[in-house]
Design an enzyme around this catalytic site. Structure first.
Site, short mmCIF file in Angstrom:
data_model
loop_
_atom_site.label_atom_id
_atom_site.label_comp_id
_atom_site.label_asym_id
_atom_site.label_seq_id
_atom_site.Cartn_x
_atom_site.Cartn_y
_atom_site.Cartn_z
N SER A 189 1.65 -1.48 0.11
CA SER A 189 0.01 0.05 -0.22
C SER A 189 0.73 0.84 0.30
O SER A 189 0.14 2.38 -0.80
CB SER A 189 -0.92 -0.43 0.83
N HIS A 217 -5.62 -2.67 -2.39
CA HIS A 217 -4.84 -2.16 -3.76
C HIS A 217 -5.01 -2.91 -5.43
O HIS A 217 -4.63 -2.50 -6.03
CB HIS A 217 -3.51 -1.48 -3.27
N LYS A 247 -12.25 0.31 -1.77
CA LYS A 247 -11.80 1.05 -2.66
C LYS A 247 -11.74 1.44 -4.02
O LYS A 247 -12.60 2.38 -4.21
CB LYS A 247 -9.76 0.37 -2.55
#
Ligand SMILES: *Cc1c(COP(=O)(O)O)cnc(C)c1O
Length: 392
Positions: A189, A217, A247
């Protein structure tokens, strides 16, 4: 009797003073989000280069509408934990879609990615077991390992030789663990690099270990948006794939995509799943629609790839050193004070880019963390590079 001030208060004040002295003090800033790339504060617009909203789906019309429809259908809150009263048809549909998207038998939704890590790791291993973790793993993985009570070992970042040494020692009876669990971020990250999942899977197989991969991610970004398993041609093979709805999926929540067996086990053992009220219908509806949009509109993912390539090239041409394999661009500035000053100078130019400091990264590895999304356009990215060059 006069109220006495607990002695703890003065300890907290001292600690806060220390944090301020070290330039590590933090407080959230309130912005009015206007679009996926722009926020407003005190009448001024700022370009957002710090969010993990990789496909811009927080502001996609279909996703917003799905959240509103979910509220109209099921109300604003879920009213209870999933196992008690909080489950509804949208939840079941979302979990089915997530499993299909990840190529697994089952998906389990938790309330956040943080809780998914803490709940899953502490359910899969416990006292007498062993968990082996990459040194740069996300805080939620570290906390899950700690909470589990299992023996914890940490291997050097992406160092497969080191990991194998630890696995071999464990096998040789140096520890008498019964379950061995390897945990890693797939996309790190704060660095934007990718874990060698093929080698990790090979080692897990060789040493009879479970492999848990955190795709927070990676989902929406690598493997044509499907994540790290797809990126490494290991679709359906990774034992436990963790993800977040917060996200690329533009909502809030976390999930685990896994086998029927482990899914059933987690539902019965993961305390973070069992003892917390489920996310709201709007969150579920938005995430479900976002997942559909990712598949219906592949041009979003293509645009993200175009933006990543554009930004890499533009930064290179401006002689700004950045190494990344994903949408996360770390600009290493080392010194905390200097990093803060650069971030502030950019803010004054109307650009929001986060200053990442200890304890999020090791001491003397402070950095600016820039994230690019599919919602940005070339003009915005060119402006970021121009302003960065001015302040670095
Ligand atoms: C953001 C993040 C999480 C936590 O997810 P939330 O849904 O924000 O709680 C977990 N792991 C990694 C690697 C992350 O970056």
């Amino acid at each position: 009797m006069k109220d006495a001030t607990p002695s703890a208060f003065s300890l907290y004040e001292k600690e806060l003073d220390y944090i301020k002295k070290e330039k590590l003090f933090r407080a959230p800033t309130t912005y009015n989000p206007i679009s996926a790339t722009t926020v407003e504060k005190d009448g001024r617009h700022y370009l957002m280069m710090a969010s993990n909203n990789y496909l811009g789906l927080t502001h996609h019309e279909r996703v917003k509408k799905a959240a509103q429809e979910a509220i109209a259908l099921y109300g604003t809150g879920s009213g209870g934990a999933r196992l008690v009263s909080g489950s509804h048809p949208l939840f079941e549909a979302l979990e089915k879609d997530l499993a299909h998207f990840k190529g697994t038998e089952r998906a389990i939704v938790y309330n956040t990615g943080y809780m998914a890590n803490v709940g899953t790791i502490s359910a899969l291993v416990g006292k007498g077991d062993l968990v082996i973790s990459d040194e740069l793993n996300h805080a939620s993985i570290i906390d899950g390992c700690r909470l589990s009570g299992a023996q914890r070992l940490v291997y050097k970042h992406k160092d497969m030789k080191h990991l194998e040494e630890l696995l071999r020692e464990a096998q040789n009876g140096a520890t008498s663990a019964s379950v061995r669990l390897i945990v890693t971020d797939s996309v790190f990250s704060m660095d934007g690099d990718i874990a060698p999942l093929d080698e990790l899977y090979g080692l897990a197989t060789k040493y009879d270990a479970l492999l848990l991969v955190d795709d927070a991610h990676a989902t929406g970004v690598i493997g044509h948006g499907h994540g790290s398993a797809e990126h490494f041609n290991l679709r359906g093979k990774i034992h436990v794939q963790l993800g977040t709805l917060s996200k690329s999926l533009g909502s809030v929540g976390g999930f685990v995509a896994t086998s029927d067996l482990i899914g059933t086990y987690l539902r019965n053992k993961a305390r973070a799943y069992i003892f917390s009220t489920a996310i709201s219908p709007a969150d579920v509806g938005a995430a479900k629609e976002a997942l559909a949009v990712i598949q219906d509109e592949p041009q979003l993912h293509e645009k993200l790839m175009v933006n990543i390539a554009y930004l890499k090239k533009a930064l290179h041409e401006a002689s700004i050193a950045v190494e990344t394999e994903t949408a996360i661009f770390p600009i290493i500035t080392k010194d905390t004070e200097k990093t803060l000053a650069i971030s502030k100078a950019l803010y004054e130019k109307g650009i929001i880019l986060s200053a990442i400091r200890p304890p999020t990264v090791p001491v003397n590895e402070s950095r600016l963390r820039l994230t690019v999304t599919a919602a940005h356009d070339e003009e915005q990215l060119a402006r970021v590079v121009r302003e960065l060059r001015g302040v670095l």
